[in-house]
Design a protein around this motif. Structure first.
Motif, PDB file in Angstrom:
ATOM      1  N   ASP A 124       0.830  -1.070  -0.012  1.00  0.00           N
ATOM      2  CA  ASP A 124      -0.276  -0.085  -0.105  1.00  0.00           C
ATOM      3  C   ASP A 124       0.925   1.123  -0.172  1.00  0.00           C
ATOM      4  O   ASP A 124       0.547   2.101  -0.445  1.00  0.00           O
ATOM      5  CB  ASP A 124      -0.897   0.072   1.206  1.00  0.00           C
ATOM      6  N   VAL A 157       2.353   1.855  -3.654  1.00  0.00           N
ATOM      7  CA  VAL A 157       1.070   2.437  -4.293  1.00  0.00           C
ATOM      8  C   VAL A 157       1.187   3.748  -4.275  1.00  0.00           C
ATOM      9  O   VAL A 157       1.080   4.713  -5.042  1.00  0.00           O
ATOM     10  CB  VAL A 157       0.038   1.695  -4.301  1.00  0.00           C
ATOM     11  N   LEU A 201       3.942   5.954  -5.273  1.00  0.00           N
ATOM     12  CA  LEU A 201       3.908   6.214  -6.930  1.00  0.00           C
ATOM     13  C   LEU A 201       2.798   7.108  -7.180  1.00  0.00           C
ATOM     14  O   LEU A 201       2.723   8.094  -7.927  1.00  0.00           O
ATOM     15  CB  LEU A 201       3.676   4.785  -7.635  1.00  0.00           C
ATOM     16  N   GLN A 202       1.675   6.972  -6.442  1.00  0.00           N
ATOM     17  CA  GLN A 202       0.512   7.696  -6.858  1.00  0.00           C
ATOM     18  C   GLN A 202       0.762   9.264  -6.625  1.00  0.00           C
ATOM     19  O   GLN A 202       0.267  10.279  -7.142  1.00  0.00           O
ATOM     20  CB  GLN A 202      -0.608   7.299  -6.099  1.00  0.00           C
ATOM     21  N   CYS A 250       5.755 -11.363 -12.309  1.00  0.00           N
ATOM     22  CA  CYS A 250       5.563  -9.972 -12.134  1.00  0.00           C
ATOM     23  C   CYS A 250       3.990  -9.588 -12.439  1.00  0.00           C
ATOM     24  O   CYS A 250       3.459 -10.385 -13.264  1.00  0.00           O
ATOM     25  CB  CYS A 250       6.147  -9.107 -13.415  1.00  0.00           C
ATOM     26  N   VAL A 251       3.244  -9.124 -11.498  1.00  0.00           N
ATOM     27  CA  VAL A 251       1.892  -8.919 -11.492  1.00  0.00           C
ATOM     28  C   VAL A 251       1.490  -7.439 -11.256  1.00  0.00           C
ATOM     29  O   VAL A 251       2.356  -6.546 -10.853  1.00  0.00           O
ATOM     30  CB  VAL A 251       1.104  -9.962 -10.516  1.00  0.00           C
ATOM     31  N   PRO A 252       0.320  -6.717 -11.623  1.00  0.00           N
ATOM     32  CA  PRO A 252      -0.144  -5.735 -11.439  1.00  0.00           C
ATOM     33  C   PRO A 252       0.166  -5.371  -9.784  1.00  0.00           C
ATOM     34  O   PRO A 252      -0.175  -6.263  -9.073  1.00  0.00           O
ATOM     35  CB  PRO A 252      -1.585  -5.497 -11.661  1.00  0.00           C
ATOM     36  N   LEU A 253       0.347  -4.307  -9.517  1.00  0.00           N
ATOM     37  CA  LEU A 253       0.654  -3.735  -8.088  1.00  0.00           C
ATOM     38  C   LEU A 253      -0.312  -4.288  -6.979  1.00  0.00           C
ATOM     39  O   LEU A 253       0.097  -4.827  -6.038  1.00  0.00           O
ATOM     40  CB  LEU A 253       0.734  -2.346  -7.982  1.00  0.00           C
ATOM     41  N   SER A 254      -1.515  -4.013  -7.500  1.00  0.00           N
ATOM     42  CA  SER A 254      -2.471  -4.233  -6.371  1.00  0.00           C
ATOM     43  C   SER A 254      -2.498  -5.599  -6.304  1.00  0.00           C
ATOM     44  O   SER A 254      -3.263  -6.255  -5.067  1.00  0.00           O
ATOM     45  CB  SER A 254      -3.946  -3.840  -7.055  1.00  0.00           C
ATOM     46  N   ARG A 255      -1.963  -6.736  -6.926  1.00  0.00           N
ATOM     47  CA  ARG A 255      -2.213  -8.113  -6.663  1.00  0.00           C
ATOM     48  C   ARG A 255      -1.034  -8.573  -5.803  1.00  0.00           C
ATOM     49  O   ARG A 255      -1.051  -9.607  -5.454  1.00  0.00           O
ATOM     50  CB  ARG A 255      -2.320  -8.913  -8.028  1.00  0.00           C
ATOM     51  N   HIS A 296      11.336  -6.190  -6.655  1.00  0.00           N
ATOM     52  CA  HIS A 296      11.212  -4.606  -7.445  1.00  0.00           C
ATOM     53  C   HIS A 296       9.777  -4.434  -7.298  1.00  0.00           C
ATOM     54  O   HIS A 296       9.218  -4.545  -8.236  1.00  0.00           O
ATOM     55  CB  HIS A 296      11.838  -4.885  -8.901  1.00  0.00           C
ATOM     56  N   ASP A 326       7.434  -2.370  -9.642  1.00  0.00           N
ATOM     57  CA  ASP A 326       7.030  -2.839 -10.986  1.00  0.00           C
ATOM     58  C   ASP A 326       6.165  -4.094 -10.874  1.00  0.00           C
ATOM     59  O   ASP A 326       5.653  -4.652 -11.495  1.00  0.00           O
ATOM     60  CB  ASP A 326       8.228  -3.327 -11.542  1.00  0.00           C
ATOM     61  N   ASN A 338       7.206  -7.079  -9.562  1.00  0.00           N
ATOM     62  CA  ASN A 338       8.102  -7.962  -9.730  1.00  0.00           C
ATOM     63  C   ASN A 338       8.778  -8.385  -8.589  1.00  0.00           C
ATOM     64  O   ASN A 338       9.439  -7.890  -7.925  1.00  0.00           O
ATOM     65  CB  ASN A 338       9.201  -7.427 -10.859  1.00  0.00           C
ATOM     66  N   ASP A 392      -3.459 -11.532 -13.863  1.00  0.00           N
ATOM     67  CA  ASP A 392      -3.142 -10.800 -15.136  1.00  0.00           C
ATOM     68  C   ASP A 392      -1.544 -10.701 -15.162  1.00  0.00           C
ATOM     69  O   ASP A 392      -1.332  -9.661 -15.803  1.00  0.00           O
ATOM     70  CB  ASP A 392      -3.672  -9.578 -15.060  1.00  0.00           C
ATOM     71  N   GLY A 393      -0.936 -11.363 -14.323  1.00  0.00           N
ATOM     72  CA  GLY A 393       0.459 -11.078 -14.679  1.00  0.00           C
ATOM     73  C   GLY A 393       1.172 -12.030 -15.522  1.00  0.00           C
ATOM     74  O   GLY A 393       0.762 -12.564 -16.391  1.00  0.00           O
TER      75      GLY A 393
END
Lengths: 498, 498
Positions: free
Chosen positions: A270, A273, A276-277, A378-383, A407, A410, A412, A445-446
């Motif tokens: 969190d 995210v 970055l936001q 590597c997956v979307p951040l929220s996952r 990382h 990303d 990852n 979705d990764g």
């Protein structure tokens, strides 16, 4: 093919014996006459010189293996060309005799990309080691395949510029282009995909092309198909990269490193995210899980709280750093982060990041005598929180050692699997674990590989990830550029049923 | 091919008549029987409905032309599919009958990319206009081809996110992917190449692929060949983009705009290099030459000094903006810059940037009744002063009106050529000028197109830029994905000698 070995291409996890495929070499191949062999070798020698053609067992073994745990598959012969003209002429000889061509940079890959699984000829490019055409005002440079990341940055030291993509290993920059490498800095500076401006490539038949036109280096272009990014990440299966033109960056005025502990994986992610936001131009944001932190504490006599931890690095002007650090500290605190430490001078920064830098060795030290294998989803951040939590449960359930480093900016992350090479049952459990992990990433979705590439071990997973039709498109591109399937055969795409 | 018209594919500059190739349509084609035509049209109608198949002259004319000065080449029929399944089924019909397929977004292209130069079927994708799968925490979204840049940003308004790539026109985002568009923000946020995560593409035979695997959206991936960036910039010649997954960015906390005048082109470009070297994360840095500024002053009743001028925009937190602006002002002053003005509130910012925003219309207003054509070369930054100075001399020598506006942070600039459409001699001079300009860029390690693409007018220049062998590679990729040459034929690559 005249010359084909049909090695089993199973992963080390099913086939880790330490043995190589050396005895079944070109010299002994039944399908290749002695006369033809003589003719090939003398052609090689006349092109690049007697000393640059090696049949020695040690040299071949050294070139049949990268830093992965895939077993050694030595080539039949190793060539050490000195220039692109030699590479082209040598490739023509291979093409005429249908000999597989395997490009070799520093051998620091992690997915078995350099193994000569069908035998053939290794093109070791270390003799081509010039930094060419540095354009300081234009922030670009061209390098040959023997130039490593660290060598380039040493070369640039007095220019105020640097090349930030950092996969950890001191890899060849052309090899990094070939495997689409990235690493800790990608969240700010991008991966090789975003930082290669042009490539000189020798195709399977010896043709030399420049993916953006010879000598060209505009910052952006819409001139025809993006050949540069077709070759980046093609892992030597479409051509041999003999020059790479790279974007460079101004060395930041100052850097700040920081470390912060969190009560949970969710709290750490969190924070990521939100950082970055908030538009904080963070340079590195690395996640270590509790197991990894514990290993680092033991290995380096540190005393970090044994909880999920973020290692951060900020680049910028003195003033902007202050703001970046303040914003980040506020965000981490609001997510329950504690023990926020930061440092500006190099020595303290290095001490602060020591745990992250030594993670690989700290993991290995957990079980002396074992080998390590790094997963790479590597997956979307929220996952991230969900996949990391599920993966940690999976590790515990299956009695596996796999501290996690990621990382996280990303999405990852790597489980550093520490495995006993003499225990086939454990290897089997690791194999099933890594497949479950990859499928977990695909279900979120990764991708099964964020930065290590497909190589040998992930070809089946790639099919699941891309779907049949996209794999067919990849195969048709391979057929178009390498119709005889000579370029690093058996990598990325599975051999077709014959 | 069953159906081929052999239009002359010369540029408007040699063939600007305003006339179209309408009369020579599918309906009148000698090689296509009436029975076959009936069968094709009824197949189309059964797939997407009677109302979504148009043969009307006005609709066809509207779809045969973009915003360039290439002459209108209407398709024989225009289809308005509603979903990817319809696109796929329609493409199969075209494939079976060897009918050219031309994808159409908003028609805002600048290189004649949508002209049906061999006739055929236009796929107008405006009915597919859904924003799908917004993932705020992951900074990504998927859009259909009918969604424009402005529509997406309106949709995102309350999320704190935006999509920054801005080519000026309110283009379809899938069309922007197809042409590898960029614009003023690229210096900070990259072009479409860096901001597309995945594409759904219908190939010439109706096959549907997802370039990064269906539904996948990891920030980075090393999974096989980079199909995404093969399709980005392929200008509809490899497939029809039916979905694009994009990276999003946090809306900056604040923005500052600035304007500064310079004594010379060199001083403006030197400032740009130094601003980038200092690590100022500048969002836009636009150059207008004295002729352009003069035109803007007249058009918008402004009073900028008639000298080379930079228009700048900074994105960030309040505090970081202060530092960015201060650093930039210091740099511009040390290069002789003067009249540095800056503004923070939206209204004053808009007033400050009005000249830049109105550049196109200001250029056109220089010669009422004329048409405009934008050149689009891109060179390494350090070559910009020389190429701009030489180009300005060339314009004067050849009595041509071509004020210059440039995305100077990327080395990309446009001469807005204002040309009398009724004067063939002037058109000829413009044609020779644009060729000289492109070759000047090529001689300086640059490209003939930074962001507009190749389309029809730059195919010969692309050959010069890439070299014969790289063009052969592009042709072999085209043959692999579209063996019947049905996808937007005649664009990027020149028709082969038959």
């Amino acid at each position: 093919m005249l010359y084909q070995k049909k090695n089993q291409l199973t992963s080390w996890l099913y086939d880790y014996s330490g043995s190589s495929c050396l005895p079944d070499s070109l010299l002994m191949s039944h399908s290749f006459s002695l006369a033809a062999l003589d003719s090939v070798l003398s052609a090689f020698r006349s092109i690049c010189g007697e000393d640059s053609v090696s049949l020695g067992e040690a040299v071949r073994e050294q070139h049949g293996k990268d830093e992965s745990v895939h077993r050694c598959c030595p080539p039949d012969v190793v060539l050490f060309p000195h220039c692109v003209e030699e590479v082209s002429a040598l490739a023509k000889v291979c093409h005429n005799h249908r000999l597989p061509i395997i490009p070799f940079g520093t051998g620091t890959g992690l997915e078995g990309g350099v193994g000569a699984v069908e035998g053939g000829v290794c093109f070791s490019l270390r003799n081509m080691d010039q930094v060419l055409d540095l354009h300081q005002e234009d922030f670009d440079v061209t390098v040959e395949p023997g130039v490593t990341r660290k060598a380039l940055n040493a070369y640039l030291r007095d220019t105020g510029l640097w090349f930030p993509v950092d996969p950890g290993a001191d890899a060849s920059l052309c090899g990094m282009a070939a495997t689409s490498a990235s690493g800790t800095n990608a969240v700010r500076y991008g991966t090789m995909r975003e930082n290669v401006l042009n490539l000189e490539v020798v195709l399977a038949d010896g043709t030399i092309i420049h993916t953006a036109g010879k000598g060209r280096r505009p910052r952006k272009t819409s001139a025809g198909y993006n050949l540069t990014n077709l070759i980046v990440g093609s892992e030597g299966t479409l051509g041999i990269i003999t020059k790479t033109t790279l974007r460079l960056y101004g060395i930041p005025e100052a850097m700040v490193s920081a470390v912060c502990s969190f009560p949970s994986v969710q709290a750490a992610v969190d924070s990521t995210v939100q950082i970055l936001q908030a538009g904080v131009p963070i340079a590195r944001i690395e996640f270590l899980d509790d197991v990894m932190i514990d290993a680092c504490n033991r290995f380096s006599s540190l005393s970090y709280p044994v909880t999920p931890t973020l290692f951060l690095e900020f680049h910028g002007s003195e003033r902007s750093l202050e703001e970046q650090v303040n914003t980040t500290e506020d965000i981490t605190q609001s997510n329950g982060g504690s023990d926020f430490q930061w440092a500006r001078d190099t020595e303290t920064r290095n001490r602060l990041w020591k745990a992250r830098h030594d993670a690989w060795y700290a993991a290995l030290a957990l079980r002396p005598g074992c080998k390590a294998y790094a997963t790479d989803v590597c997956v979307p951040l929220s996952r991230l929180p969900q996949i990391i939590v599920e993966t940690k449960e999976d590790l515990i359930e299956n009695r596996l050692t796999g501290p996690i480093a990621g990382h996280v900016g990303d999405g990852n992350f790597h489980c550093l699997m520490v495995v006993d090479p003499s225990d086939p049952e454990e290897q089997h459990r690791v194999h099933l674990f890594t497949e479950r992990l990859a499928r977990r990433a695909l279900a979120m979705d990764g991708t099964c590989t964020g930065e290590h590439g497909v190589g040998l071990g992930k070809r089946a997973l790639l099919r699941e990830e891309m779907g049949h039709m996209a794999i067919q498109v990849m195969q048709s591109l391979k057929d178009a550029l390498d119709p005889k399937n000579l370029m690093n055969p058996g990598k990325i795409l599975q051999p077709r049923e014959l």
